[in-house]
Design a protein around this motif. Structure first.
Motif, short mmCIF file in Angstrom:
data_model
loop_
_atom_site.label_atom_id
_atom_site.label_comp_id
_atom_site.label_asym_id
_atom_site.label_seq_id
_atom_site.Cartn_x
_atom_site.Cartn_y
_atom_site.Cartn_z
N ALA A 127 0.83 -1.20 0.00
CA ALA A 127 0.00 0.00 0.00
C ALA A 127 0.87 1.26 0.00
CB ALA A 127 -0.92 -0.01 1.21
N PHE A 128 1.93 1.26 0.80
CA PHE A 128 2.84 2.40 0.84
C PHE A 128 3.48 2.63 -0.54
CE2 PHE A 128 7.21 3.98 1.28
CZ PHE A 128 7.00 5.17 1.95
N SER A 129 3.93 1.56 -1.16
CA SER A 129 4.62 1.66 -2.45
C SER A 129 3.69 2.11 -3.57
CB SER A 129 5.27 0.31 -2.80
OG SER A 129 6.18 -0.09 -1.80
N LEU A 130 2.40 1.85 -3.44
CA LEU A 130 1.45 2.22 -4.48
C LEU A 130 1.16 3.71 -4.53
CD1 LEU A 130 -1.23 -0.64 -4.35
CD2 LEU A 130 0.41 -0.18 -6.17
N GLY A 131 1.58 4.46 -3.53
CA GLY A 131 1.26 5.88 -3.56
C GLY A 131 2.17 6.74 -2.71
N LEU A 132 2.12 6.55 -1.40
CA LEU A 132 2.81 7.45 -0.48
C LEU A 132 4.33 7.34 -0.58
CD1 LEU A 132 1.88 9.56 1.57
CD2 LEU A 132 2.19 7.86 3.38
N GLY A 133 4.84 6.27 -1.17
CA GLY A 133 6.29 6.14 -1.31
C GLY A 133 6.86 7.08 -2.35
N ALA A 134 6.26 7.11 -3.53
CA ALA A 134 6.83 7.87 -4.65
C ALA A 134 6.13 9.20 -4.91
CB ALA A 134 6.78 7.02 -5.91
N ILE A 135 4.82 9.25 -4.75
CA ILE A 135 4.04 10.38 -5.24
C ILE A 135 4.31 11.70 -4.50
CG2 ILE A 135 1.67 11.23 -5.53
CD1 ILE A 135 0.90 8.45 -6.43
N PRO A 136 4.56 11.71 -3.17
CA PRO A 136 4.89 13.00 -2.54
C PRO A 136 6.06 13.71 -3.19
CG PRO A 136 4.36 11.40 -0.84
CD PRO A 136 4.40 10.65 -2.15
N TRP A 137 7.09 12.96 -3.61
CA TRP A 137 8.23 13.58 -4.28
C TRP A 137 7.83 14.13 -5.65
CZ3 TRP A 137 12.29 14.45 -1.35
CH2 TRP A 137 12.53 13.61 -0.25
N ILE A 138 6.95 13.40 -6.34
CA ILE A 138 6.49 13.87 -7.65
C ILE A 138 5.70 15.16 -7.50
CG2 ILE A 138 5.03 13.31 -9.63
CD1 ILE A 138 5.65 10.36 -9.10
N ILE A 139 4.73 15.18 -6.57
CA ILE A 139 3.88 16.35 -6.38
C ILE A 139 4.71 17.55 -5.92
CG2 ILE A 139 2.04 17.31 -4.93
CD1 ILE A 139 0.59 14.70 -5.14
N MET A 140 5.65 17.31 -5.01
CA MET A 140 6.51 18.41 -4.55
C MET A 140 7.24 19.06 -5.72
SD MET A 140 9.94 19.24 -3.76
CE MET A 140 10.85 17.73 -3.42
#
Length: 336
Positions: free
Chosen positions: A246-259
């Motif tokens: 679950a972490f890898s599906l979103g919260l792992g990568a996407i915060p860096w992308i959105i930032m």
């Protein structure tokens, strides 16, 4: 390492085509998870001192390779190097691609930012800057407060507490699952969208942490070796694996992308540094306290992490915009 973690997501966002920005940004996190898996695997056979020395090898490859990396077109445009900017953009998009529209949009954005070249900390209070900074810092801090680093770093101890005999092998399996799930995220980010994946991710993390917490609480109150004890051990293992997925599906990568997507160009370096520093400080705090918390109570530790994931879900639903399919300049306008 701090500069690499800060600059790589921003650089990828600036050079990537609009419809591939999410996937290419997620590749950064995929590379991190592959490195973690490799460290898990080598750690089974190599002493930690030798493992630390082996970390020099990737750096020795990266240094000469950087000389072949093209400069960011947006940075060149900001520096007023018009010819270099257009050439760099043409190289990145291919010489058969018409870059006129994209180049004009970048020029308009840079021209607008030049009217506000001097940015002071007092200017951060303006909504144009404070909102994207709040979103970036919020996501990156909550990412670490979910306890993921504590769980990954102390996975062996957690698996032993769960009753798993070969904890090293289980830890490697956990790293492999993380790589696969992050690979799926790389494929989904530009299809499903950032916000939806974050909602799915944080919801799954909350549910799985509750399952792990309950299983540990039950285990602490039953006889070791009983059938129910074995069931709870397997349930806690399954819950941890599901949490990592679950972490890898979103919260792992996407915060860096959105930032990297929402920060205005004239504060991207300052605000990105602040957000990255907040992320690393929180990661340090979680890593330092995880062992103490696990010694206090396994079930209680995961319950606290579950509460944080619930707060993260609420934050995503209320504050985080969808940036899929928008230009970097359009994202900045979106959250003004």
């Amino acid at each position: 390492m701090f500069l690499i973690r800060l600059k790589v997501p921003v650089y990828i966002a600036e050079i990537a085509p609009q419809d591939q920005r999410g996937a290419l940004g997620a590749v950064n996190q995929l590379s991190v998870t592959i490195g973690i898996l490799l460290a898990y695997f080598l750690g089974m056979f190599v002493p930690w001192r030798i493992l630390a020395v082996l970390g020099i090898l990737p750096c020795s490859i990266l240094i000469p390779a950087l000389f072949f990396v093209p400069e960011s077109p947006r940075w060149l445009a900001k520096m007023g190097k018009t010819e270099d900017f257009e050439y760099s953009l043409q190289v990145l998009r291919g010489f058969q691609t018409d870059i006129t529209a994209e180049a004009n949009e970048i020029k308009r954005s840079v021209a607008s930012s030049r009217r506000r070249t001097t940015i002071r900390f007092a200017d951060i209070k303006h909504k144009r800057y404070s909102v994207p900074l709040m979103i970036g810092i919020g996501l990156l801090v909550l990412q670490q407060l979910s306890g993921v680093n504590g769980i990954l770093f102390y996975a062996g101890s957690i698996f032993k507490a769960a009753g798993i005999t070969n904890s090293n092998l289980a830890t490697c399996g956990l790293g492999a699952v993380q790589v696969i799930a992050t690979g799926v995220t790389t494929w989904l980010t530009d299809k499903a969208g950032r916000r939806l994946l974050l909602i799915i991710s944080t919801t799954g993390m909350t549910v799985t942490l509750v399952v792990v917490s309950v299983s540990f609480f039950v285990k602490d109150n039953i006889t070791a070796g009983s059938h129910l004890y074995s069931v709870m051990s397997m349930l806690s293992l399954a819950g941890l694996v599901a949490f990592v997925i679950a972490f890898s599906l979103g919260l792992g990568a996407i915060p860096w992308i959105i930032m990297s997507e929402i920060l205005p160009v004239n504060i991207k370096s300052l605000a990105g540094s602040v957000a990255t520093l907040a992320n690393w400080f929180t990661a340090w705090a979680i890593t330092m306290t995880a062992s103490l918390m696990l010694n206090w109570s396994n079930g209680g530790t995961f319950a606290i992490y579950a509460v944080v994931c619930t707060m993260t879900l609420i934050f995503v639903c209320l504050c985080v915009p969808e940036t899929k399919g928008r230009t970097l300049e359009g994202n900045c306008v979106l959250i003004r």
